[in-house]
Design a protein around this motif. Structure first.
Motif, short mmCIF file in Angstrom:
data_model
loop_
_atom_site.label_atom_id
_atom_site.label_comp_id
_atom_site.label_asym_id
_atom_site.label_seq_id
_atom_site.Cartn_x
_atom_site.Cartn_y
_atom_site.Cartn_z
N TYR A 76 -0.42 6.00 11.90
CA TYR A 76 0.89 6.63 12.06
C TYR A 76 1.05 7.20 13.47
O TYR A 76 2.07 7.00 14.13
N CYS A 99 4.13 5.28 7.50
CA CYS A 99 5.28 5.26 8.40
C CYS A 99 6.42 6.14 7.88
O CYS A 99 7.29 6.52 8.66
N ARG A 100 6.41 6.46 6.59
CA ARG A 100 7.46 7.31 6.04
C ARG A 100 6.98 8.75 5.95
O ARG A 100 5.80 9.05 6.07
N SER A 103 5.69 11.33 0.40
CA SER A 103 6.36 11.40 -0.91
C SER A 103 6.04 12.76 -1.53
O SER A 103 5.15 13.48 -1.06
N ASP A 178 9.90 10.57 9.14
CA ASP A 178 10.00 9.15 8.80
C ASP A 178 10.24 8.34 10.07
O ASP A 178 11.13 8.64 10.86
N THR A 180 10.85 5.00 9.93
CA THR A 180 11.42 3.72 9.51
C THR A 180 12.54 3.25 10.44
O THR A 180 12.57 2.07 10.84
N ARG A 181 13.44 4.13 10.80
CA ARG A 181 14.61 3.72 11.59
C ARG A 181 14.23 3.19 12.97
O ARG A 181 14.95 2.37 13.54
N GLU A 203 3.14 1.70 1.34
CA GLU A 203 3.55 2.11 2.69
C GLU A 203 3.44 0.94 3.66
O GLU A 203 4.32 0.71 4.48
N HIS A 206 6.20 -1.55 2.97
CA HIS A 206 7.47 -1.03 3.48
C HIS A 206 7.54 -1.17 5.00
O HIS A 206 8.56 -1.62 5.54
N MET A 207 6.47 -0.80 5.68
CA MET A 207 6.47 -0.88 7.14
C MET A 207 6.65 -2.32 7.61
O MET A 207 7.41 -2.60 8.54
N LYS A 210 10.18 -3.56 7.55
CA LYS A 210 11.09 -2.98 8.53
C LYS A 210 10.79 -3.44 9.96
O LYS A 210 11.62 -3.22 10.85
#
Length: 293
Positions: A76, A99-100, A103, A178, A180-181, A203, A206-207, A210
């Protein structure tokens, strides 16, 4: 340091990496060998501070562009560094990356671990929490099967860490934003490894979803936890070979016809594989020393 010993003591992987790179290992503040407890008056670090300290280390050694490798929270921090200083990173190798933002479940577990560190130090229950994050059940052992050597070695290394320093790092990671963007703006090539038994498997998926598909690849390793570098370092060899070939950093040996081991381990002097030669006993660099005139 405990995240990479299996990889670097795997002869084929060590040959591949040491043939192409001069390797600098960066520990979080207070996690280096022989580190003293961080003074309570020192303000806590945030993840941006940790990413900025990587820049200070690169500038200290007068390094230009670099290839970065990190595991879980370290992955990260390196991703954040690559987003902030894109001109300094030519590639990322990320193992079970985050990366987020945490949770609710992870946030709660991190809070429990922080409280355990504060009241009881590096106790047995805390080490079990951490080992469950790091390793698969197969290597952690059962009542009938003893835990593996890599888990026992990790236990010993955890005992050497100051609980207050670990708590500071855990708190910084628990406050992470986060990313992500920003991932679509990441233009360096990225190779992601994740064990299918890792608690951070989702995770990594998800990464990967994106990132720009033109510059990224995902390798899922079966029957493995978060630390692919420790449990199955051989599974990383072929993907890394192809990844490096894209940079022209690695050229297969003319003497070997094996696609699995283009470089013979014998081409690297055994002395280079010692902990001392890999910098594991170097004194830490203080990049933010206060100087009084």
């Amino acid at each position: 340091m405990s995240c990479f010993q299996g990889l670097f003591f795997c002869p084929e992987a060590a040959s591949l990496l040491l043939h192409n790179f001069c390797i600098y290992h960066i520990s979080p503040p207070g996690h280096e060998l022989g580190a003293a407890p961080i003074c309570p008056s020192v303000s806590p670090h945030c993840v941006d501070d940790l990413a900025d300290q990587i820049l200070e280390v690169l500038n200290f050694f007068r390094l230009g562009t670099v290839m970065c490798m990190g595991v879980t929270a370290g992955a990260y921090i390196l991703t954040l560094f690559a987003l902030k200083y894109r001109e300094r990173v030519i590639g990322l190798i990320l193992i079970s990356p985050l990366c987020r933002a945490p949770s609710w479940t992870e946030w709660f577990y991190n809070k429990v671990m922080s409280n355990l560190l504060y009241f009881y130090g590096m106790c047995g229950l805390l080490k079990e929490f951490l080992l469950q994050r790091y390793f698969s059940k197969e290597v952690r052992g059962t009542a009938e099967v003893p835990e593996s050597d890599i888990v026992q070695a990790c236990r010993r290394l955890l005992d050497e860490r100051h609980s207050s320093n670990v708590m500071r790092f855990l708190q910084a990671i628990n406050r992470r934003p986060d990313l992500t963007r920003g991932l679509k703006r990441l233009r360096c090539r990225t190779l992601i490894f994740v064990g299918d038994n890792s608690p951070f498997h989702s995770e990594a998926l998800h990464m990967t979803s994106k990132l720009d598909r033109r510059f990224s690849a995902l390798v899922e390793v079966q029957a493995c936890g978060s630390m692919v570098t420790e449990e199955q370092p051989h599974a990383m060899l072929i993907p890394m070979e192809y990844f490096f070939m894209g940079y022209g950093l690695y050229r297969p040996s003319q003497l070997s016809g094996s696609p699995r081991s283009p470089l013979s381990p014998s081409c690297i002097s055994p002395e280079l594989l010692s902990p001392e030669s890999m910098g594991l006993k170097l004194k830490p660099i203080k990049t933010r020393a206060n100087i009084q005139l």
